[in-house]
Design a protein around this motif. Sequence first.
Motif, PDB file in Angstrom:
ATOM      1  N   UNK A 143       0.855  -1.184   0.000  1.00 20.98           N
ATOM      2  CA  UNK A 143       0.000   0.000   0.000  1.00 20.98           C
ATOM      3  C   UNK A 143       0.891   1.235   0.000  1.00 20.98           C
ATOM      4  N   UNK A 144       0.308   2.352  -0.350  1.00 23.10           N
ATOM      5  CA  UNK A 144       1.073   3.594  -0.395  1.00 23.10           C
ATOM      6  C   UNK A 144       0.264   4.756   0.136  1.00 23.10           C
ATOM      7  N   UNK A 145       0.969   5.779   0.597  1.00 27.53           N
ATOM      8  CA  UNK A 145       0.322   7.003   1.063  1.00 27.53           C
ATOM      9  C   UNK A 145       0.912   8.173   0.280  1.00 27.53           C
ATOM     10  N   UNK A 146       0.063   8.877  -0.471  1.00 27.00           N
ATOM     11  CA  UNK A 146       0.494  10.071  -1.182  1.00 27.00           C
ATOM     12  C   UNK A 146       0.496  11.255  -0.229  1.00 27.00           C
ATOM     13  N   UNK A 147       1.509  12.112  -0.378  1.00 28.25           N
ATOM     14  CA  UNK A 147       1.681  13.276   0.480  1.00 28.25           C
ATOM     15  C   UNK A 147       2.031  14.475  -0.390  1.00 28.25           C
ATOM     16  N   UNK A 148       2.188  15.623   0.233  1.00 30.51           N
ATOM     17  CA  UNK A 148       2.681  16.789  -0.506  1.00 30.51           C
ATOM     18  C   UNK A 148       3.356  17.771   0.441  1.00 30.51           C
ATOM     19  N   UNK A 149       4.200  18.579  -0.152  1.00 32.12           N
ATOM     20  CA  UNK A 149       4.735  19.751   0.530  1.00 32.12           C
ATOM     21  C   UNK A 149       3.953  20.942  -0.011  1.00 32.12           C
ATOM     22  N   UNK A 150       3.393  21.747   0.891  1.00 36.76           N
ATOM     23  CA  UNK A 150       2.586  22.891   0.486  1.00 36.76           C
ATOM     24  C   UNK A 150       3.160  24.168   1.079  1.00 36.76           C
ATOM     25  N   UNK A 151       2.880  25.271   0.411  1.00 35.57           N
ATOM     26  CA  UNK A 151       3.310  26.584   0.895  1.00 35.57           C
ATOM     27  C   UNK A 151       2.145  27.252   1.607  1.00 35.57           C
ATOM     28  N   UNK A 152       2.431  27.795   2.809  1.00 32.13           N
ATOM     29  CA  UNK A 152       1.396  28.479   3.582  1.00 32.13           C
ATOM     30  C   UNK A 152       2.029  29.614   4.367  1.00 32.13           C
ATOM     31  N   UNK A 153       1.541  30.810   4.115  1.00 36.84           N
ATOM     32  CA  UNK A 153       2.041  31.991   4.829  1.00 36.84           C
ATOM     33  C   UNK A 153       3.556  32.115   4.729  1.00 36.84           C
ATOM     34  N   UNK A 154       4.089  31.843   3.538  1.00 35.60           N
ATOM     35  CA  UNK A 154       5.519  31.989   3.309  1.00 35.60           C
ATOM     36  C   UNK A 154       6.368  30.869   3.839  1.00 35.60           C
ATOM     37  N   UNK A 155       5.737  29.825   4.401  1.00 38.54           N
ATOM     38  CA  UNK A 155       6.464  28.687   4.954  1.00 38.54           C
ATOM     39  C   UNK A 155       6.039  27.406   4.235  1.00 38.54           C
ATOM     40  N   UNK A 156       6.922  26.396   4.279  1.00 44.17           N
ATOM     41  CA  UNK A 156       6.586  25.093   3.721  1.00 44.17           C
ATOM     42  C   UNK A 156       6.043  24.207   4.830  1.00 44.17           C
ATOM     43  N   UNK A 157       5.010  23.452   4.526  1.00 42.91           N
ATOM     44  CA  UNK A 157       4.435  22.536   5.498  1.00 42.91           C
ATOM     45  C   UNK A 157       4.187  21.181   4.862  1.00 42.91           C
TER      46      UNK A 157
END
Length: 355
Positions: A288-302
């Motif tokens: 099995x796998x879990x897809x994820x992401x890095x997102x930008x929020x308020x000038x920061x990466x989360x």
Amino acid sequence: MKLHIFNPEHDLALAAHLRQFTAPHAGRQLRSDLAFIPALWADQGDLVLVDDIDNARDKVRHLGEHLVEKVEFITKLQLEHLLKTEFIDCVHPWGWDLSLKGELERIGLPEIMLPTDEVLDKVRAISSRQWAAEHLQQDVVLADNFALVKECVMKWGKAVVKAPWSSSGRGVKYVSADEFRTNGEYPAFQRWVSNIIFRQGGVTVEPYYNKVKDFGMEFEMLDGKVHYLGLSLFDTVKNAYTGNLLCSEEEKVEIMKKYISEVALLSARQKIIDIVEPALKENYNGPFGVDMMIAAKDGQLELVSCVELNLRRTMGHVALELAKITKPQSLMRVDFDGNRYHLRVLPGKEAVNES
């Protein structure tokens, strides 16, 4: 001796939940064209179910000459005859669903080799985006009426609305509050949501993230324990998979360090194991796998630690196997030339292997 099956229509079959399900033409074409793929992870002497043996042997040869003799490609008719005289240890599909079970029953596999309907019901439930929303995600709303969907969109400004079961790139809608202001009740979107709620019982609504990078983690559930297999660095276009980076695990970690610390990656991995392992313990063995992401929020990466849970094998698992036999820093792609699907390995922009 194991039997391996590539059934990429699995996600659509989960949504239909029928013993006899006919996938759309594109799904049937993908299954036929790439049926040879399990040769990458099969053991010596295993069986791989295909439509055309000569075509499968020709395609897999492009990935590695050693793969041609490692497995035995077999058609449904040949498998039906084989089962009258020989015994297969177990079946390893891309994903388990009621439609595949029905297909194998008709071929003649004994009931003892197949999961029970009750187990398949549990697998389907955990495969639902609703399960992921309740156990692995944050800030996701489960909606069984359009008014609640609209309320979330207006509150967040932008949202992603998803059907509980759908294949990659389908069953997902991006919507903004501006579209409601422009289109009034936004009738086309309302019809889509209402149809999904009628057929599948509800939708999930989550905030829209300003995505910076897609990635995922690949696992395998084996004898009651979750085993981590590696990172999957992939690309998507309009929410549909386009390709995977093929390189070592160390190189993938270094790439991800541009966005997130290694400690955070390890923490996200352990959280998934802690939550998923007890849920699968009595119900599922397999990848099995879990897809994820890095997102930008308020000038920061989360880190968005779960976008999708795929309770099946994924193209990330394929990439992990291909990375063992290809040159480093290659790209794996699945392309459609207007007639057939092809699994390609590209160094930069020039193809070196193609099937």
